[in-house]
Design a protein around this motif. Sequence first.
Motif, mmCIF file in Angstrom:
data_model
loop_
_atom_site.group_PDB
_atom_site.id
_atom_site.type_symbol
_atom_site.label_atom_id
_atom_site.label_comp_id
_atom_site.label_asym_id
_atom_site.label_seq_id
_atom_site.Cartn_x
_atom_site.Cartn_y
_atom_site.Cartn_z
ATOM 1 N N ILE A 151 -10.640 -11.797 5.383
ATOM 2 C CA ILE A 151 -10.876 -10.422 4.941
ATOM 3 C C ILE A 151 -10.754 -9.456 6.124
ATOM 4 C CG2 ILE A 151 -12.617 -8.849 4.006
ATOM 5 C CD1 ILE A 151 -13.630 -11.235 2.323
ATOM 6 N N TYR A 152 -11.323 -9.843 7.264
ATOM 7 C CA TYR A 152 -11.188 -8.997 8.451
ATOM 8 C C TYR A 152 -9.721 -8.872 8.870
ATOM 9 C CZ TYR A 152 -11.412 -7.403 13.259
ATOM 10 O OH TYR A 152 -11.201 -6.695 14.409
ATOM 11 N N GLY A 153 -8.998 -10.003 8.827
ATOM 12 C CA GLY A 153 -7.592 -9.966 9.195
ATOM 13 C C GLY A 153 -6.780 -9.065 8.287
ATOM 14 N N ARG A 154 -7.100 -9.067 6.991
ATOM 15 C CA ARG A 154 -6.360 -8.223 6.053
ATOM 16 C C ARG A 154 -6.683 -6.745 6.273
ATOM 17 N NH1 ARG A 154 -4.137 -10.558 1.422
ATOM 18 N NH2 ARG A 154 -4.518 -8.629 0.295
ATOM 19 N N PHE A 155 -7.954 -6.435 6.555
ATOM 20 C CA PHE A 155 -8.342 -5.039 6.744
ATOM 21 C C PHE A 155 -7.878 -4.494 8.095
ATOM 22 C CE2 PHE A 155 -11.324 -5.608 3.209
ATOM 23 C CZ PHE A 155 -11.226 -4.369 2.589
ATOM 24 N N SER A 156 -7.896 -5.349 9.113
ATOM 25 C CA SER A 156 -7.602 -4.859 10.462
ATOM 26 C C SER A 156 -6.137 -5.003 10.850
ATOM 27 C CB SER A 156 -8.457 -5.619 11.487
ATOM 28 O OG SER A 156 -8.144 -7.004 11.479
ATOM 29 N N ARG A 157 -5.334 -5.599 10.005
ATOM 30 C CA ARG A 157 -3.938 -5.816 10.340
ATOM 31 C C ARG A 157 -3.203 -4.483 10.456
ATOM 32 N NH1 ARG A 157 0.223 -9.437 6.696
ATOM 33 N NH2 ARG A 157 1.935 -9.514 8.190
ATOM 34 N N PRO A 158 -2.534 -4.221 11.573
ATOM 35 C CA PRO A 158 -1.829 -2.938 11.730
ATOM 36 C C PRO A 158 -0.732 -2.773 10.686
ATOM 37 C CG PRO A 158 -2.072 -4.048 13.847
ATOM 38 C CD PRO A 158 -2.473 -5.035 12.800
ATOM 39 N N ARG A 159 -0.695 -1.607 10.071
ATOM 40 C CA ARG A 159 0.308 -1.299 9.054
ATOM 41 C C ARG A 159 0.862 0.093 9.294
ATOM 42 N NH1 ARG A 159 -3.620 -4.155 6.141
ATOM 43 N NH2 ARG A 159 -2.825 -5.908 4.908
ATOM 44 N N ALA A 160 2.082 0.288 8.824
ATOM 45 C CA ALA A 160 2.717 1.595 8.966
ATOM 46 C C ALA A 160 2.333 2.538 7.834
ATOM 47 C CB ALA A 160 4.233 1.445 9.023
ATOM 48 N N HIS A 161 2.008 1.998 6.655
ATOM 49 C CA HIS A 161 1.621 2.794 5.483
ATOM 50 C C HIS A 161 2.689 3.839 5.147
ATOM 51 C CE1 HIS A 161 -2.282 0.905 5.563
ATOM 52 N NE2 HIS A 161 -2.522 1.341 6.784
ATOM 53 N N VAL A 263 11.761 1.000 10.662
ATOM 54 C CA VAL A 263 11.003 2.120 11.211
ATOM 55 C C VAL A 263 9.919 1.559 12.124
ATOM 56 C CG1 VAL A 263 9.555 4.125 10.712
ATOM 57 C CG2 VAL A 263 11.439 3.542 9.180
ATOM 58 N N ARG A 264 9.841 2.098 13.318
ATOM 59 C CA ARG A 264 8.867 1.641 14.307
ATOM 60 C C ARG A 264 8.115 2.850 14.848
ATOM 61 N NH1 ARG A 264 12.121 -0.799 17.019
ATOM 62 N NH2 ARG A 264 11.647 -3.006 16.609
ATOM 63 N N GLY A 265 6.797 2.743 14.946
ATOM 64 C CA GLY A 265 6.005 3.846 15.471
ATOM 65 C C GLY A 265 4.660 3.364 15.978
ATOM 66 N N PHE A 266 3.943 4.257 16.624
ATOM 67 C CA PHE A 266 2.617 3.936 17.155
ATOM 68 C C PHE A 266 1.559 4.476 16.206
ATOM 69 C CE2 PHE A 266 -1.161 4.617 19.772
ATOM 70 C CZ PHE A 266 -1.268 3.390 20.399
ATOM 71 N N ASN A 267 0.694 3.576 15.746
ATOM 72 C CA ASN A 267 -0.380 3.948 14.829
ATOM 73 C C ASN A 267 -1.660 4.168 15.633
ATOM 74 O OD1 ASN A 267 -2.567 3.858 12.932
ATOM 75 N ND2 ASN A 267 -1.180 2.925 11.448
ATOM 76 N N VAL A 269 -4.670 4.790 14.616
ATOM 77 C CA VAL A 269 -5.857 4.160 14.041
ATOM 78 C C VAL A 269 -5.994 2.729 14.549
ATOM 79 C CG1 VAL A 269 -6.950 3.396 11.904
ATOM 80 C CG2 VAL A 269 -5.815 5.623 11.996
ATOM 81 N N TYR A 270 -4.896 1.983 14.525
ATOM 82 C CA TYR A 270 -4.923 0.592 14.973
ATOM 83 C C TYR A 270 -4.651 0.465 16.471
ATOM 84 C CZ TYR A 270 -4.462 -0.359 9.968
ATOM 85 O OH TYR A 270 -4.656 -0.402 8.614
ATOM 86 N N ALA A 271 -4.248 1.579 17.113
ATOM 87 C CA ALA A 271 -3.879 1.565 18.532
ATOM 88 C C ALA A 271 -2.841 0.488 18.799
ATOM 89 C CB ALA A 271 -5.122 1.368 19.414
ATOM 90 N N ASN A 272 -1.815 0.470 17.947
ATOM 91 C CA ASN A 272 -0.814 -0.579 18.036
ATOM 92 C C ASN A 272 0.514 -0.063 17.494
ATOM 93 O OD1 ASN A 272 0.330 -3.106 18.436
ATOM 94 N ND2 ASN A 272 -1.475 -4.164 17.639
ATOM 95 N N THR A 273 1.592 -0.699 17.911
ATOM 96 C CA THR A 273 2.905 -0.379 17.367
ATOM 97 C C THR A 273 3.084 -1.091 16.035
ATOM 98 O OG1 THR A 273 3.859 -0.092 19.570
ATOM 99 C CG2 THR A 273 5.392 -0.514 17.772
ATOM 100 N N VAL A 274 3.560 -0.371 15.029
ATOM 101 C CA VAL A 274 3.746 -0.931 13.703
ATOM 102 C C VAL A 274 5.215 -0.824 13.313
ATOM 103 C CG1 VAL A 274 1.401 -0.509 12.904
ATOM 104 C CG2 VAL A 274 3.114 1.288 12.658
ATOM 105 N N ILE A 275 5.645 -1.728 12.436
ATOM 106 C CA ILE A 275 7.026 -1.773 11.978
ATOM 107 C C ILE A 275 7.036 -1.912 10.460
ATOM 108 C CG2 ILE A 275 9.198 -3.069 12.046
ATOM 109 C CD1 ILE A 275 8.487 -3.987 14.834
ATOM 110 N N GLN A 276 7.938 -1.201 9.814
ATOM 111 C CA GLN A 276 8.141 -1.378 8.386
ATOM 112 C C GLN A 276 9.631 -1.333 8.091
ATOM 113 O OE1 GLN A 276 5.318 0.573 5.894
ATOM 114 N NE2 GLN A 276 6.621 0.505 4.074
ATOM 115 N N ARG A 277 10.069 -2.215 7.184
ATOM 116 C CA ARG A 277 11.477 -2.321 6.832
ATOM 117 C C ARG A 277 11.676 -2.059 5.349
ATOM 118 N NH1 ARG A 277 10.192 -6.860 9.752
ATOM 119 N NH2 ARG A 277 11.106 -7.036 11.841
ATOM 120 N N THR A 278 12.897 -1.709 5.001
ATOM 121 C CA THR A 278 13.323 -1.651 3.614
ATOM 122 C C THR A 278 14.833 -1.699 3.606
ATOM 123 O OG1 THR A 278 12.982 -0.537 1.493
ATOM 124 C CG2 THR A 278 13.536 0.860 3.373
ATOM 125 N N SER A 279 15.424 -1.695 2.414
ATOM 126 C CA SER A 279 16.885 -1.687 2.341
ATOM 127 C C SER A 279 17.320 -1.017 1.047
ATOM 128 C CB SER A 279 17.443 -3.115 2.404
ATOM 129 O OG SER A 279 17.226 -3.805 1.189
#
Length: 322
Positions: A151-161, A263-267, A269-279
């Motif tokens: 549960i902690y891993g799911r909530f704290s996992r960095p996401r781009a949203h 798409v890559r950016g710095f979040n 909230v998570y103080a981390n780089t996040v990545i999201q893909r689509t096509s």
Amino acid sequence: MALLKRINPFSRKNDDTGFGTNPNGFGGRFINRDGSFNIRREGRPFMYRFNIYHALLNLPAWKFGCVILLFYFSINLLYTSIYWMLGPEQLQGIIGQTTWAKFKELFFFSTETFTTVGYGRVNPIGDGANMTAAIEAMSGFLSFAVATGLIYGRFSRPRAHLLFSDEALIAPFKGKTALMFRFASYKEHHTLTNVEVLVTAGLQIQDNGNAVYQFYTLSLERNKIESLSMNWTVVHTIDDDSPLLGFSAQDLENADVEIYVTVRGFNDVYANTVIQRTSYTYQEITFNRKFIPMYRESENGKTTILELHHLNTSKPIEDPGA
């Protein structure tokens, strides 16, 4: 499938995509709309390939909740069956007279032991029941430790949203033609910084009489912004350097075109780089439409409203040649 007769030789070819070139080795799209790769692995035993921790982290929330509930009730039914086989007389305090009443009391005793609640009315007195209760208590706190970590891993996992438009559009842009799509952050008070986007076109072409896939990095009007506070319409101008120059809707289909996006950016909230893909496949590319603005001024004139329900809203261009 008919193949394209030519590709612009000045287009920037990309050989570092991780995909091969043989079209007979591919089925469907390269990347799913949710950003996952459309790949299934075979050739080794399932349990060697399967990672339960990774699977549980990536399950949709409702499926994850169902797995937790199913595990909880299943393991308590297992221990209840063991207590039943040992005999209800190995536990004192049972007041039920019917078979069903006794089974219910054993089940709820199991849940109390598993969660280490221990209300106290029913307690084991036989050696078998005591040993089973001891093992159950240990498996209970170990299970809750694992569940807490998940549960902690799911909530704290960095996401781009990020939300992406359902379609990419090809339409006139500044006197030329351009491919465009847009995306926006959907979380309140959430902003990505140092946002970069990479767009690659994969298409099937003729190479010395053979059908092969080739990949081209598309040049963008802008590939980086400092902060993503609103929506971003990504634009690739189809000019003399574009591999899509002169393509019609039929050409896109013949070449089995897929546009995939990273798409890559710095979040913050998570103080981390996040990545999201689509096509976007050729079925999801529409000609001669343009996006409508998806923001407006608030009623008091002090705030900008980002209208996420208009992310996919577009309208036809009445005179494409204008």
